[in-house]
Motif scaffolding. Sequence first.
Motif, PDB file in Angstrom:
ATOM      1  N   LEU A  48      43.920  51.729 -15.725  1.00 18.96           N
ATOM      2  CA  LEU A  48      42.863  52.256 -14.857  1.00 18.96           C
ATOM      3  C   LEU A  48      41.946  51.141 -14.366  1.00 18.96           C
ATOM      4  O   LEU A  48      41.613  51.078 -13.181  1.00 18.96           O
ATOM      5  N   ALA A  49      41.561  50.258 -15.264  1.00 20.76           N
ATOM      6  CA  ALA A  49      40.679  49.151 -14.894  1.00 20.76           C
ATOM      7  C   ALA A  49      41.365  48.216 -13.897  1.00 20.76           C
ATOM      8  O   ALA A  49      40.755  47.801 -12.896  1.00 20.76           O
ATOM      9  N   GLU A  50      42.631  47.895 -14.157  1.00 17.15           N
ATOM     10  CA  GLU A  50      43.370  47.003 -13.251  1.00 17.15           C
ATOM     11  C   GLU A  50      43.523  47.627 -11.868  1.00 17.15           C
ATOM     12  O   GLU A  50      43.346  46.959 -10.852  1.00 17.15           O
ATOM     13  N   ARG A  51      43.835  48.905 -11.842  1.00 16.40           N
ATOM     14  CA  ARG A  51      44.041  49.581 -10.554  1.00 16.40           C
ATOM     15  C   ARG A  51      42.734  49.743  -9.796  1.00 16.40           C
ATOM     16  O   ARG A  51      42.713  49.658  -8.570  1.00 16.40           O
ATOM     17  N   ASP A  52      41.636  49.974 -10.510  1.00 16.58           N
ATOM     18  CA  ASP A  52      40.328  50.034  -9.849  1.00 16.58           C
ATOM     19  C   ASP A  52      39.983  48.689  -9.223  1.00 16.58           C
ATOM     20  O   ASP A  52      39.457  48.629  -8.104  1.00 16.58           O
ATOM     21  N   GLU A  53      40.273  47.625  -9.949  1.00 15.01           N
ATOM     22  CA  GLU A  53      39.995  46.280  -9.435  1.00 15.01           C
ATOM     23  C   GLU A  53      40.840  45.984  -8.197  1.00 15.01           C
ATOM     24  O   GLU A  53      40.331  45.486  -7.188  1.00 15.01           O
ATOM     25  N   LEU A  54      42.122  46.299  -8.259  1.00 19.33           N
ATOM     26  CA  LEU A  54      43.011  46.086  -7.120  1.00 19.33           C
ATOM     27  C   LEU A  54      42.568  46.930  -5.930  1.00 19.33           C
ATOM     28  O   LEU A  54      42.540  46.451  -4.787  1.00 19.33           O
ATOM     29  N   HIS A  55      42.204  48.169  -6.194  1.00 15.93           N
ATOM     30  CA  HIS A  55      41.729  49.059  -5.131  1.00 15.93           C
ATOM     31  C   HIS A  55      40.486  48.478  -4.460  1.00 15.93           C
ATOM     32  O   HIS A  55      40.386  48.473  -3.225  1.00 15.93           O
ATOM     33  N   ALA A  56      39.566  47.982  -5.254  1.00 15.93           N
ATOM     34  CA  ALA A  56      38.340  47.397  -4.692  1.00 15.93           C
ATOM     35  C   ALA A  56      38.664  46.202  -3.797  1.00 15.93           C
ATOM     36  O   ALA A  56      38.055  46.039  -2.730  1.00 15.93           O
ATOM     37  N   GLU A  57      39.627  45.391  -4.200  1.00 16.64           N
ATOM     38  CA  GLU A  57      40.026  44.239  -3.386  1.00 16.64           C
ATOM     39  C   GLU A  57      40.645  44.686  -2.061  1.00 16.64           C
ATOM     40  O   GLU A  57      40.336  44.135  -1.001  1.00 16.64           O
ATOM     41  N   ILE A  58      41.514  45.681  -2.122  1.00 12.30           N
ATOM     42  CA  ILE A  58      42.167  46.181  -0.906  1.00 12.30           C
ATOM     43  C   ILE A  58      41.140  46.786   0.034  1.00 12.30           C
ATOM     44  O   ILE A  58      41.151  46.516   1.245  1.00 12.30           O
ATOM     45  N   VAL A  59      40.225  47.588  -0.506  1.00 10.14           N
ATOM     46  CA  VAL A  59      39.193  48.219   0.323  1.00 10.14           C
ATOM     47  C   VAL A  59      38.300  47.154   0.959  1.00 10.14           C
ATOM     48  O   VAL A  59      37.991  47.217   2.156  1.00 10.14           O
ATOM     49  N   ALA A  60      37.908  46.157   0.189  1.00 14.28           N
ATOM     50  CA  ALA A  60      37.058  45.087   0.732  1.00 14.28           C
ATOM     51  C   ALA A  60      37.768  44.359   1.866  1.00 14.28           C
ATOM     52  O   ALA A  60      37.157  44.049   2.899  1.00 14.28           O
ATOM     53  N   ASP A  61      39.055  44.094   1.687  1.00 12.40           N
ATOM     54  CA  ASP A  61      39.834  43.412   2.728  1.00 12.40           C
ATOM     55  C   ASP A  61      39.931  44.263   3.998  1.00 12.40           C
ATOM     56  O   ASP A  61      39.723  43.760   5.104  1.00 12.40           O
ATOM     57  N   LEU A  62      40.206  45.542   3.831  1.00 12.18           N
ATOM     58  CA  LEU A  62      40.298  46.418   5.003  1.00 12.18           C
ATOM     59  C   LEU A  62      38.949  46.566   5.702  1.00 12.18           C
ATOM     60  O   LEU A  62      38.881  46.544   6.940  1.00 12.18           O
ATOM     61  N   GLU A  63      37.884  46.697   4.934  1.00  4.76           N
ATOM     62  CA  GLU A  63      36.555  46.805   5.545  1.00  4.76           C
ATOM     63  C   GLU A  63      36.188  45.525   6.286  1.00  4.76           C
ATOM     64  O   GLU A  63      35.572  45.579   7.351  1.00  4.76           O
ATOM     65  N   TRP A  64      36.570  44.382   5.731  1.00  4.13           N
ATOM     66  CA  TRP A  64      36.317  43.115   6.407  1.00  4.13           C
ATOM     67  C   TRP A  64      37.060  43.067   7.741  1.00  4.13           C
ATOM     68  O   TRP A  64      36.501  42.653   8.765  1.00  4.13           O
ATOM     69  N   LYS A  65      38.316  43.503   7.747  1.00  7.72           N
ATOM     70  CA  LYS A  65      39.102  43.521   8.985  1.00  7.72           C
ATOM     71  C   LYS A  65      38.498  44.477   9.999  1.00  7.72           C
ATOM     72  O   LYS A  65      38.421  44.156  11.201  1.00  7.72           O
ATOM     73  N   ILE A  66      38.059  45.634   9.553  1.00  9.70           N
ATOM     74  CA  ILE A  66      37.428  46.593  10.459  1.00  9.70           C
ATOM     75  C   ILE A  66      36.171  45.982  11.075  1.00  9.70           C
ATOM     76  O   ILE A  66      35.953  46.064  12.295  1.00  9.70           O
ATOM     77  N   ASP A  67      35.347  45.348  10.253  1.00  3.83           N
ATOM     78  CA  ASP A  67      34.124  44.707  10.762  1.00  3.83           C
ATOM     79  C   ASP A  67      34.461  43.608  11.759  1.00  3.83           C
ATOM     80  O   ASP A  67      33.804  43.484  12.807  1.00  3.83           O
ATOM     81  N   ARG A  68      35.458  42.804  11.437  1.00  2.00           N
ATOM     82  CA  ARG A  68      35.853  41.693  12.320  1.00  2.00           C
ATOM     83  C   ARG A  68      36.291  42.205  13.689  1.00  2.00           C
ATOM     84  O   ARG A  68      35.850  41.707  14.732  1.00  2.00           O
ATOM     85  N   TYR A  69      37.172  43.203  13.690  1.00  3.42           N
ATOM     86  CA  TYR A  69      37.658  43.731  14.967  1.00  3.42           C
ATOM     87  C   TYR A  69      36.567  44.498  15.714  1.00  3.42           C
ATOM     88  O   TYR A  69      36.520  44.479  16.948  1.00  3.42           O
ATOM     89  N   THR A  70      35.702  45.174  14.989  1.00  5.11           N
ATOM     90  CA  THR A  70      34.587  45.871  15.627  1.00  5.11           C
ATOM     91  C   THR A  70      33.648  44.863  16.300  1.00  5.11           C
ATOM     92  O   THR A  70      33.194  45.090  17.431  1.00  5.11           O
ATOM     93  N   ASP A  71      33.365  43.740  15.618  1.00  4.54           N
ATOM     94  CA  ASP A  71      32.542  42.686  16.218  1.00  4.54           C
ATOM     95  C   ASP A  71      33.191  42.135  17.480  1.00  4.54           C
ATOM     96  O   ASP A  71      32.514  41.911  18.495  1.00  4.54           O
ATOM     97  N   GLN A  72      34.504  41.915  17.422  1.00  4.89           N
ATOM     98  CA  GLN A  72      35.211  41.408  18.601  1.00  4.89           C
ATOM     99  C   GLN A  72      35.137  42.404  19.761  1.00  4.89           C
ATOM    100  O   GLN A  72      34.942  42.020  20.916  1.00  4.89           O
ATOM    101  N   LEU A  73      35.271  43.689  19.432  1.00  8.33           N
ATOM    102  CA  LEU A  73      35.192  44.730  20.459  1.00  8.33           C
ATOM    103  C   LEU A  73      33.795  44.766  21.083  1.00  8.33           C
ATOM    104  O   LEU A  73      33.659  44.879  22.309  1.00  8.33           O
ATOM    105  N   GLU A  74      32.764  44.646  20.238  1.00  8.95           N
ATOM    106  CA  GLU A  74      31.391  44.635  20.757  1.00  8.95           C
ATOM    107  C   GLU A  74      31.149  43.417  21.637  1.00  8.95           C
ATOM    108  O   GLU A  74      30.510  43.516  22.689  1.00  8.95           O
ATOM    109  N   GLN A  75      31.648  42.264  21.247  1.00  8.60           N
ATOM    110  CA  GLN A  75      31.495  41.051  22.062  1.00  8.60           C
ATOM    111  C   GLN A  75      32.202  41.216  23.397  1.00  8.60           C
ATOM    112  O   GLN A  75      31.673  40.817  24.442  1.00  8.60           O
ATOM    113  N   LEU A  76      33.382  41.801  23.359  1.00  8.18           N
ATOM    114  CA  LEU A  76      34.137  42.018  24.588  1.00  8.18           C
ATOM    115  C   LEU A  76      33.410  42.994  25.509  1.00  8.18           C
ATOM    116  O   LEU A  76      33.402  42.821  26.729  1.00  8.18           O
ATOM    117  N   SER A  77      32.770  43.993  24.906  1.00  2.00           N
ATOM    118  CA  SER A  77      32.031  44.970  25.707  1.00  2.00           C
ATOM    119  C   SER A  77      30.806  44.351  26.356  1.00  2.00           C
ATOM    120  O   SER A  77      30.420  44.725  27.464  1.00  2.00           O
TER     121      SER A  77
END
Length: 139
Positions: A48-77
Motif C-alpha cells: 500500500l505504501a509503495e503504491r501510494d508513493e508511485l501514484h503520487a509520482e504519476i499524479v505529480a508528473d501528469l499535473e506538471w504536464k497539464i500545467d505546462r501545456y495549459t501555460d503554452q496554450l495561454e501564451q499562444l492565446s
Amino acid sequence: MDYVDYSAWDGHGSETDWAEAVDQFLQRSQRQQHDRLADELEQIAEQLAERDELHAEIVADLEWKIDRYTDQLEQLSRVGRDTGEGRRGQLKDRITAFYRELRNEQREHWRDRQELEREQRDIRRELAELEETDLSELL
C-alpha cells in the motif's frame, strides 16, 4: 514447518503423553499460522505504501504536464487569434488526454487500494478467528 518429534514416544506411555504431544503440535501449528498471517499483513501494508508513493509520482508528473501545456496554450492565446490555430487545437487535445490519463490513474489507484484493503480485512478476520480458537476443545 516444524513437525512433532514422535521418536521419543514409544506408544506405551500414558494417554496424557500422547495428548500433550498433540496439544504441542496444535499450538505450534497455530503460532506458525499466526506468524504467516502477520507477515502477509505486513507485506500488504508495504505494498500500500509503495503504491501510494508511485501514484503520487504519476499524479505529480501528469499535473506538471497539464500545467505546462495549459501555460503554452495561454501564451499562444495572448499572441493572437491569427497565429497558431492548429497548434492551439493540438495543445487542447494534449491537455484533454492528460486529464483523461489522470482520471484513469485515480480510478486504477482506487481499485488497487480497495483490493489490497479487502485482502487486509480478510487476513485480519482470519487472525481474529485463529486467536479465538481454543485448541483444548479439539482434544
